[in-house]
Motif scaffolding. Sequence first.
Motif, PDB file in Angstrom:
ATOM      1  N   ILE A  82      -0.236 -13.423  -7.339  1.00 11.66           N
ATOM      2  CA  ILE A  82      -1.318 -13.583  -8.315  1.00 11.66           C
ATOM      3  C   ILE A  82      -0.952 -12.992  -9.669  1.00 11.66           C
ATOM      4  CG2 ILE A  82      -3.200 -13.729  -6.624  1.00 11.66           C
ATOM      5  CD1 ILE A  82      -3.755 -10.758  -7.335  1.00 11.66           C
ATOM      6  N   GLY A  83       0.331 -13.077 -10.043  1.00 15.29           N
ATOM      7  CA  GLY A  83       0.710 -12.647 -11.381  1.00 15.29           C
ATOM      8  C   GLY A  83       1.135 -11.199 -11.418  1.00 15.29           C
ATOM      9  N   VAL A  84       0.168 -10.297 -11.713  1.00 17.41           N
ATOM     10  CA  VAL A  84       0.543  -8.891 -11.826  1.00 17.41           C
ATOM     11  C   VAL A  84       1.003  -8.320 -10.486  1.00 17.41           C
ATOM     12  CG1 VAL A  84      -0.871  -8.325 -13.814  1.00 17.41           C
ATOM     13  CG2 VAL A  84      -1.860  -8.186 -11.548  1.00 17.41           C
ATOM     14  N   SER A  85       0.483  -8.897  -9.404  1.00 19.91           N
ATOM     15  CA  SER A  85       0.867  -8.344  -8.107  1.00 19.91           C
ATOM     16  C   SER A  85       1.004  -9.467  -7.095  1.00 19.91           C
ATOM     17  CB  SER A  85      -0.178  -7.336  -7.621  1.00 19.91           C
ATOM     18  OG  SER A  85      -1.389  -8.013  -7.372  1.00 19.91           O
ATOM     19  N   THR A  86       1.539  -9.091  -5.944  1.00 17.91           N
ATOM     20  CA  THR A  86       1.571 -10.030  -4.831  1.00 17.91           C
ATOM     21  C   THR A  86       0.756  -9.396  -3.710  1.00 17.91           C
ATOM     22  OG1 THR A  86       3.773 -10.714  -5.475  1.00 17.91           O
ATOM     23  CG2 THR A  86       3.049 -11.331  -3.275  1.00 17.91           C
ATOM     24  N   GLN A  87      -0.140 -10.210  -3.116  1.00 18.94           N
ATOM     25  CA  GLN A  87      -0.958  -9.683  -2.037  1.00 18.94           C
ATOM     26  C   GLN A  87      -0.400 -10.176  -0.713  1.00 18.94           C
ATOM     27  OE1 GLN A  87      -5.117 -10.430  -2.719  1.00 18.94           O
ATOM     28  NE2 GLN A  87      -5.079  -9.318  -4.657  1.00 18.94           N
ATOM     29  N   TYR A  88      -0.113  -9.219   0.168  1.00 16.85           N
ATOM     30  CA  TYR A  88       0.421  -9.563   1.479  1.00 16.85           C
ATOM     31  C   TYR A  88      -0.618  -9.273   2.545  1.00 16.85           C
ATOM     32  CZ  TYR A  88       4.995  -9.391  -0.841  1.00 16.85           C
ATOM     33  OH  TYR A  88       6.044  -9.600  -1.670  1.00 16.85           O
ATOM     34  N   VAL A  89      -0.640 -10.108   3.572  1.00 20.05           N
ATOM     35  CA  VAL A  89      -1.397  -9.784   4.775  1.00 20.05           C
ATOM     36  C   VAL A  89      -0.361  -9.545   5.866  1.00 20.05           C
ATOM     37  CG1 VAL A  89      -3.086 -10.559   6.456  1.00 20.05           C
ATOM     38  CG2 VAL A  89      -3.315 -11.225   4.057  1.00 20.05           C
ATOM     39  N   ILE A  90      -0.415  -8.354   6.455  1.00 20.33           N
ATOM     40  CA  ILE A  90       0.590  -7.967   7.447  1.00 20.33           C
ATOM     41  C   ILE A  90      -0.050  -7.936   8.826  1.00 20.33           C
ATOM     42  CG2 ILE A  90       2.337  -6.249   8.048  1.00 20.33           C
ATOM     43  CD1 ILE A  90       2.702  -7.097   5.185  1.00 20.33           C
ATOM     44  N   ASP A  91       0.623  -8.534   9.775  1.00 24.20           N
ATOM     45  CA  ASP A  91       0.162  -8.475  11.152  1.00 24.20           C
ATOM     46  C   ASP A  91       0.856  -7.284  11.808  1.00 24.20           C
ATOM     47  OD1 ASP A  91      -0.851  -8.921  13.596  1.00 24.20           O
ATOM     48  OD2 ASP A  91       0.333 -10.730  14.023  1.00 24.20           O
ATOM     49  N   SER A  92       0.027  -6.245  12.114  1.00 27.36           N
ATOM     50  CA  SER A  92       0.618  -5.025  12.651  1.00 27.36           C
ATOM     51  C   SER A  92      -0.058  -4.699  13.972  1.00 27.36           C
ATOM     52  CB  SER A  92       0.405  -3.892  11.646  1.00 27.36           C
ATOM     53  OG  SER A  92       0.348  -2.660  12.291  1.00 27.36           O
ATOM     54  N   PRO A  93       0.654  -4.049  14.882  1.00 24.11           N
ATOM     55  CA  PRO A  93       0.039  -3.736  16.184  1.00 24.11           C
ATOM     56  C   PRO A  93      -1.210  -2.861  16.041  1.00 24.11           C
ATOM     57  CG  PRO A  93       2.372  -3.118  16.141  1.00 24.11           C
ATOM     58  CD  PRO A  93       2.054  -3.643  14.797  1.00 24.11           C
ATOM     59  N   VAL A  94      -1.289  -2.018  14.997  1.00 19.67           N
ATOM     60  CA  VAL A  94      -2.437  -1.124  14.867  1.00 19.67           C
ATOM     61  C   VAL A  94      -3.601  -1.760  14.119  1.00 19.67           C
ATOM     62  CG1 VAL A  94      -1.152   1.013  15.049  1.00 19.67           C
ATOM     63  CG2 VAL A  94      -1.406  -0.076  12.819  1.00 19.67           C
ATOM     64  N   CYS A  95      -3.330  -2.826  13.414  1.00 17.83           N
ATOM     65  CA  CYS A  95      -4.367  -3.453  12.598  1.00 17.83           C
ATOM     66  C   CYS A  95      -3.942  -4.891  12.335  1.00 17.83           C
ATOM     67  CB  CYS A  95      -4.511  -2.673  11.284  1.00 17.83           C
ATOM     68  SG  CYS A  95      -5.659  -3.400  10.117  1.00 17.83           S
ATOM     69  N   PRO A  96      -4.706  -5.851  12.804  1.00 23.90           N
ATOM     70  CA  PRO A  96      -4.241  -7.243  12.737  1.00 23.90           C
ATOM     71  C   PRO A  96      -4.145  -7.806  11.314  1.00 23.90           C
ATOM     72  CG  PRO A  96      -6.482  -7.129  13.569  1.00 23.90           C
ATOM     73  CD  PRO A  96      -6.012  -5.725  13.451  1.00 23.90           C
ATOM     74  N   GLU A  97      -4.956  -7.336  10.397  1.00 20.70           N
ATOM     75  CA  GLU A  97      -4.888  -7.882   9.039  1.00 20.70           C
ATOM     76  C   GLU A  97      -4.770  -6.759   8.029  1.00 20.70           C
ATOM     77  OE1 GLU A  97      -8.167 -10.502   8.326  1.00 20.70           O
ATOM     78  OE2 GLU A  97      -7.072 -12.197   9.169  1.00 20.70           O
ATOM     79  N   PHE A  98      -3.583  -6.252   7.929  1.00 25.11           N
ATOM     80  CA  PHE A  98      -3.323  -5.142   7.026  1.00 25.11           C
ATOM     81  C   PHE A  98      -3.039  -5.697   5.641  1.00 25.11           C
ATOM     82  CE2 PHE A  98      -1.903  -0.998   5.910  1.00 25.11           C
ATOM     83  CZ  PHE A  98      -2.295  -0.153   6.932  1.00 25.11           C
ATOM     84  N   GLU A  99      -3.776  -5.231   4.639  1.00 23.44           N
ATOM     85  CA  GLU A  99      -3.562  -5.786   3.294  1.00 23.44           C
ATOM     86  C   GLU A  99      -2.725  -4.851   2.451  1.00 23.44           C
ATOM     87  OE1 GLU A  99      -6.323  -8.071   1.139  1.00 23.44           O
ATOM     88  OE2 GLU A  99      -7.809  -7.976   2.767  1.00 23.44           O
ATOM     89  N   VAL A 100      -1.786  -5.455   1.719  1.00 27.93           N
ATOM     90  CA  VAL A 100      -0.904  -4.690   0.839  1.00 27.93           C
ATOM     91  C   VAL A 100      -0.837  -5.397  -0.504  1.00 27.93           C
ATOM     92  CG1 VAL A 100       1.454  -3.858   0.477  1.00 27.93           C
ATOM     93  CG2 VAL A 100       0.494  -3.900   2.794  1.00 27.93           C
ATOM     94  N   TYR A 101      -1.082  -4.648  -1.592  1.00 24.46           N
ATOM     95  CA  TYR A 101      -0.897  -5.219  -2.931  1.00 24.46           C
ATOM     96  C   TYR A 101       0.345  -4.587  -3.525  1.00 24.46           C
ATOM     97  CZ  TYR A 101      -5.924  -6.249  -2.414  1.00 24.46           C
ATOM     98  OH  TYR A 101      -7.143  -6.657  -1.960  1.00 24.46           O
ATOM     99  N   ALA A 102       1.347  -5.396  -3.812  1.00 24.31           N
ATOM    100  CA  ALA A 102       2.586  -4.855  -4.375  1.00 24.31           C
ATOM    101  C   ALA A 102       2.737  -5.312  -5.817  1.00 24.31           C
ATOM    102  CB  ALA A 102       3.770  -5.324  -3.543  1.00 24.31           C
ATOM    103  N   GLN A 103       3.008  -4.366  -6.692  1.00 26.32           N
ATOM    104  CA  GLN A 103       3.263  -4.700  -8.088  1.00 26.32           C
ATOM    105  C   GLN A 103       4.521  -5.563  -8.169  1.00 26.32           C
ATOM    106  OE1 GLN A 103       2.079  -3.185 -11.376  1.00 26.32           O
ATOM    107  NE2 GLN A 103       0.209  -3.191 -10.155  1.00 26.32           N
ATOM    108  N   ASN A 104       4.503  -6.522  -9.063  1.00 29.46           N
ATOM    109  CA  ASN A 104       5.675  -7.380  -9.178  1.00 29.46           C
ATOM    110  C   ASN A 104       6.687  -6.752 -10.129  1.00 29.46           C
ATOM    111  OD1 ASN A 104       4.912  -9.423  -7.434  1.00 29.46           O
ATOM    112  ND2 ASN A 104       3.579 -10.327  -8.981  1.00 29.46           N
ATOM    113  N   ILE A 105       7.395  -5.738  -9.625  1.00 26.57           N
ATOM    114  CA  ILE A 105       8.405  -5.097 -10.473  1.00 26.57           C
ATOM    115  C   ILE A 105       9.789  -5.568 -10.020  1.00 26.57           C
ATOM    116  CG2 ILE A 105       9.298  -2.929 -11.388  1.00 26.57           C
ATOM    117  CD1 ILE A 105       6.537  -1.703 -10.548  1.00 26.57           C
ATOM    118  N   ASP A 106      10.209  -5.096  -8.845  1.00 25.77           N
ATOM    119  CA  ASP A 106      11.465  -5.596  -8.290  1.00 25.77           C
ATOM    120  C   ASP A 106      11.126  -6.327  -7.007  1.00 25.77           C
ATOM    121  OD1 ASP A 106      13.103  -4.285 -10.235  1.00 25.77           O
ATOM    122  OD2 ASP A 106      12.502  -2.416  -9.223  1.00 25.77           O
ATOM    123  N   ARG A 107      11.070  -7.627  -7.067  1.00 24.90           N
ATOM    124  CA  ARG A 107      10.638  -8.350  -5.879  1.00 24.90           C
ATOM    125  C   ARG A 107      11.810  -8.566  -4.931  1.00 24.90           C
ATOM    126  NH1 ARG A 107       8.027 -13.594  -7.273  1.00 24.90           N
ATOM    127  NH2 ARG A 107       7.187 -13.467  -5.174  1.00 24.90           N
TER     128      ARG A 107
END
Lengths: 385, 307
Positions: free
Chosen positions: A320-345
């Motif tokens: 989404i421009g300034v950042s990338t939003q990830y949804v992570i499937d993790s054993p402890v939480c099925p929909e873990f959200e992560v917003y990563a700044q788009n610096i070094d992709r």
Amino acid sequence: MTTTDNSGDVRLSGISKTYDNGFTAVQPLDLTVPQGSFFALLGASGCGKTTTLRMIAGLEEPTTGTVHLGDQEVTRLPPYKRPVNTVFQSYALFPHLDIFENVAFGLRRRGIKSVKKQVEEMLELVQLGEQARKKPHQLSGGQQQRVAVARALINHPKVLLLDEPLGALDLKLRRQMQLELKRIQTEVGITFIHVTHDQEEAMTMADTVAVMNAGRVEQLGSPADLYENPNTTFVANFLGTSNLIEAEVDTKNGDDIVLKAGGGKLVLPEARCSAPTTTGGKVLVGVRPEKISLTHADDAGEIAEGRNRITGKIADSSFIGVSTQYVIDSPVCPEFEVYAQNIDRDARLVPGAEVVLHWNPAHTFGLDAAQAIDAGVAEAEEDAA
Amino acid sequence: MAAVTEAPPLAPAPEKKPPRKRGRLVPYWLLLPGILWLIVFFALPMIYQASTSVQTGSLEEGYKVTWHFATYWDALSQYWPQFLRSVSYAAAATVLCLLLGYPLAYLIAFRAGRWRNLIMVLVIAPFFTSFLIRTLAWKTILADNGPVVHTLNNLHILELTNWLGWTAGDRVLATPLAVVCGLTYNFLPFMILPLYTSLERIDGRLHEAAGDLYAKPFTTFRKVTFPLSMPGVVSGTLLTFIPAAGDYVNADLLGSTDTRMVGNVIQTQFLRILDYPTAAALSFILMAAILVMVTFYIRKSGTEDLV
């Protein structure tokens, strides 16, 4: 203007409202809004925020409790005797009067004869000097909104009440008016109580926000405090997004609590946990999506020691421009959200990739596991829609 | 979308007509019945009456158009008291209707809650009986030995109305008061309905806003509610005044020879004396007078400015 007196304090003591049909809109509530502050009542529709505001305005009579303005008790005073003015949700401008007369209405009712200068000054303040002789329906939504503010402010109320004043405006205009209202509030120094369902609006404008849910105040504090240290899952989910993990208290290590979640261990500063932490007890561990770093599983060795870490697989990503939003499937939480700044992709971070999520333990907060983990999620989504 | 693609292709039109032409005529076709109605039942009778009003002659010899405009002058100079009476009775009835109807319309619009529909039905209920029967009922209500006259007498109200010239002696029947009462009663619903409609349209938050801006309840009414209900006041008064000014049934059944209105004169001229030119001229004078008064009134009340 006058910051030393307390005549603009609003004090609600044990105030509640139960309607004739038995519906309790507001549970007994204590609230003090100090003079000169910009206070926001935030909550989803039906949470009792507007009813609270209307009780301060005198448009609704409280079932129990008292309302004080400064040292004066106003609980039973009719609205026209209260030194309080309201900016209504749909503005409620008088359609048969022009802009000038709408703004002059309050002054004229108090028997002030020479209103011209004051009205013109007020119209200048809200940048509507040219529109004085137009009728409300000839103005745009944003202009009508400013008339509504001018019509209330010209009376120099002790407290200005704003009932979702920006609800009818489009997004861009809303942002503009938020700054405008904030500027006016700083300029006139009057206590503002602002009712809104838009958490971003409440956070940008207010000094203090009270988050309301089902007729109660869930939590009260500065926007940053509410965001960083939510006390309930409702606040954590309604204000921004939170990742919540169910965990079990393992040991205590100085000021930190060590918890077991899934197969791994997480560290939580005890000061940031609002729940009891007996060993073996359940706690919800929370972390905001933007606090998390994402590393490809192949580079897991490079992650610094002492960080909380969780493994998972990228389920989805959206740029989404300034950042990338990830949804992570993790054993402890099925929909873990992560917003990563788009610096070094990292080009390897695509859906399907195995990753490690890690963050500074100081950014972790703990909540009582006895409450619903998804409280406030539906409300936040409803408002975003 | 799926439904659209699955639909069978339309058969190609046999001839290529510009499809708009027929569509453009539709509004006129829709207007046709109304226009025909107006021509047959309004325009033609008007022309016929207009020509009648300038005819001279007698029943035996027949009437001829002689452009005898003097009929108008004669009618006016002979029957001006009845004209004056029509206007003043209608005005009195209109004012009474407004005074009685406004509070009721206000109540229905803002306070009636779940009783609203019931009260509305009660307002309209009299229409289920004929106009004539309702007016005759007032004969009973105002009868000389009836309870109303007794009460008015006992309360010495009749002395006051006698002094004002509205009643005479111990009677209410056959006096101006009776005629005005009848008119008021018969046209009251025509006042209430438009008033209710315009009051009901007022946003309740405007009342709250006025209260919030230091207006006491009565000031709120004076500065917000009443101005916003002006369209209803204007249409209500017109719907009452216009038919009341031309009415003859109330004056006929409840009044006496001293309370004759212009409607009674026209009726008598047409149906008993059979002096058609005078009757037609009187009708036109009444129509013109009402038109002038109404135009002036609408201009004065300035409702075109209201939302």
